[in-house]
Design a protein around this motif. Sequence first.
Motif, mmCIF file in Angstrom:
data_model
loop_
_atom_site.group_PDB
_atom_site.id
_atom_site.type_symbol
_atom_site.label_atom_id
_atom_site.label_comp_id
_atom_site.label_asym_id
_atom_site.label_seq_id
_atom_site.Cartn_x
_atom_site.Cartn_y
_atom_site.Cartn_z
ATOM 1 N N SER A 45 54.187 21.911 3.621
ATOM 2 C CA SER A 45 52.783 21.553 3.484
ATOM 3 C C SER A 45 51.893 22.741 3.824
ATOM 4 O O SER A 45 52.285 23.645 4.560
ATOM 5 C CB SER A 45 52.436 20.372 4.396
ATOM 6 N N VAL A 46 50.679 22.711 3.270
ATOM 7 C CA VAL A 46 49.695 23.742 3.552
ATOM 8 C C VAL A 46 48.327 23.084 3.585
ATOM 9 O O VAL A 46 48.054 22.143 2.845
ATOM 10 C CB VAL A 46 49.726 24.870 2.487
ATOM 11 N N GLY A 47 47.474 23.564 4.486
ATOM 12 C CA GLY A 47 46.158 22.973 4.616
ATOM 13 C C GLY A 47 45.110 24.012 4.948
ATOM 14 O O GLY A 47 45.426 25.205 5.153
ATOM 15 N N ILE A 48 43.880 23.572 5.023
ATOM 16 C CA ILE A 48 42.781 24.454 5.380
ATOM 17 C C ILE A 48 43.043 25.061 6.760
ATOM 18 O O ILE A 48 43.399 24.357 7.703
ATOM 19 C CB ILE A 48 41.448 23.681 5.393
ATOM 20 N N GLY A 49 42.884 26.384 6.872
ATOM 21 C CA GLY A 49 43.114 27.078 8.137
ATOM 22 C C GLY A 49 44.498 27.667 8.288
ATOM 23 O O GLY A 49 44.743 28.430 9.237
ATOM 24 N N GLU A 92 46.833 27.639 -6.437
ATOM 25 C CA GLU A 92 45.958 28.713 -5.979
ATOM 26 C C GLU A 92 45.418 28.423 -4.592
ATOM 27 O O GLU A 92 45.128 27.265 -4.265
ATOM 28 C CB GLU A 92 44.792 28.884 -6.950
ATOM 29 N N VAL A 93 45.272 29.469 -3.807
ATOM 30 C CA VAL A 93 44.550 29.366 -2.541
ATOM 31 C C VAL A 93 43.506 30.475 -2.490
ATOM 32 O O VAL A 93 43.720 31.582 -2.996
ATOM 33 C CB VAL A 93 45.478 29.479 -1.307
ATOM 34 N N ALA A 94 42.364 30.163 -1.897
ATOM 35 C CA ALA A 94 41.353 31.169 -1.587
ATOM 36 C C ALA A 94 41.415 31.413 -0.090
ATOM 37 O O ALA A 94 41.751 30.512 0.696
ATOM 38 C CB ALA A 94 39.969 30.674 -1.995
ATOM 39 N N LEU A 95 41.109 32.644 0.317
ATOM 40 C CA LEU A 95 41.237 33.037 1.720
ATOM 41 C C LEU A 95 39.907 33.512 2.294
ATOM 42 O O LEU A 95 39.100 34.125 1.597
ATOM 43 C CB LEU A 95 42.261 34.153 1.858
ATOM 44 N N ALA A 102 40.476 27.264 0.696
ATOM 45 C CA ALA A 102 40.405 26.392 -0.469
ATOM 46 C C ALA A 102 41.757 26.358 -1.159
ATOM 47 O O ALA A 102 42.500 27.349 -1.138
ATOM 48 C CB ALA A 102 39.324 26.857 -1.439
ATOM 49 N N ILE A 103 42.079 25.220 -1.753
ATOM 50 C CA ILE A 103 43.372 25.017 -2.417
ATOM 51 C C ILE A 103 43.135 24.312 -3.747
ATOM 52 O O ILE A 103 42.294 23.412 -3.836
ATOM 53 C CB ILE A 103 44.315 24.143 -1.560
ATOM 54 N N ALA A 104 43.872 24.728 -4.774
ATOM 55 C CA ALA A 104 43.815 24.042 -6.063
ATOM 56 C C ALA A 104 45.230 23.887 -6.599
ATOM 57 O O ALA A 104 45.989 24.853 -6.639
ATOM 58 C CB ALA A 104 42.966 24.815 -7.056
ATOM 59 N N VAL A 105 45.582 22.673 -6.986
ATOM 60 C CA VAL A 105 46.892 22.390 -7.564
ATOM 61 C C VAL A 105 46.663 21.685 -8.896
ATOM 62 O O VAL A 105 45.983 20.661 -8.958
ATOM 63 C CB VAL A 105 47.755 21.494 -6.652
#
Length: 206
Positions: A45-49, A92-95, A102-105
């Motif tokens: 899993s991946v999340g904000i932060g 995609e992730v923005a850093l 931010a995450i987009a799937v």
Amino acid sequence: MSKLVCLWLLIPLLAGCGQGGNSANSSSSSGASAKSLTIVGPGGSVGIGDSLDAAKKAFPPPAGATTFDKSMAFAILNKQGWTWGLKDQAFEVALQNGKVCAIAVTGGSASDEPSKTISQIGEPTRKAVGKQASAYVWEAGKNARILLCLGPKAIIVPNGSMTLIGDKEDLKVLNYNADDPSIFVKQMDGAAQQLEDLQKSNKAKK
């Protein structure tokens, strides 16, 4: 990958296009929580932060995927990031300051949604349902998770789904309005209707 990039970047350009189409329904609940800011992938899993390494582990590029050490859909936000794409799939992730903001799937089937996501994180804060698109929002402070389910005649990702997670104001810049998901739904329905009308007109001229 270029096809997917074009599809993602097309959405902001649809703002203000056909506002017709089926009316959308709205509802609200208290189901949103910080849990909504994390998404589960093939490797975890991946999340904000979280770190970029966590994102790469959770959603490793499948064989044959094209990867980019930058944002694609989030490029308009001037964010650093990481992206991979393969046919009708993308991640995609923005850093910001080295952490995921931010995450987009893109590419999941719409057939088991939104029930699959609801079973994982609870009822959405609000939703809008149309003919060719439905949008579900889970709010968590300044951030939100938006699930988009597309129908067979949708102009992007037909019969697919998209999940976006990030700051509500950033998502709004990309035309994903967590406060009013009906905007996206009306635009998708209107665009699908316009395309259908154009195809009928062209056919009649032949």
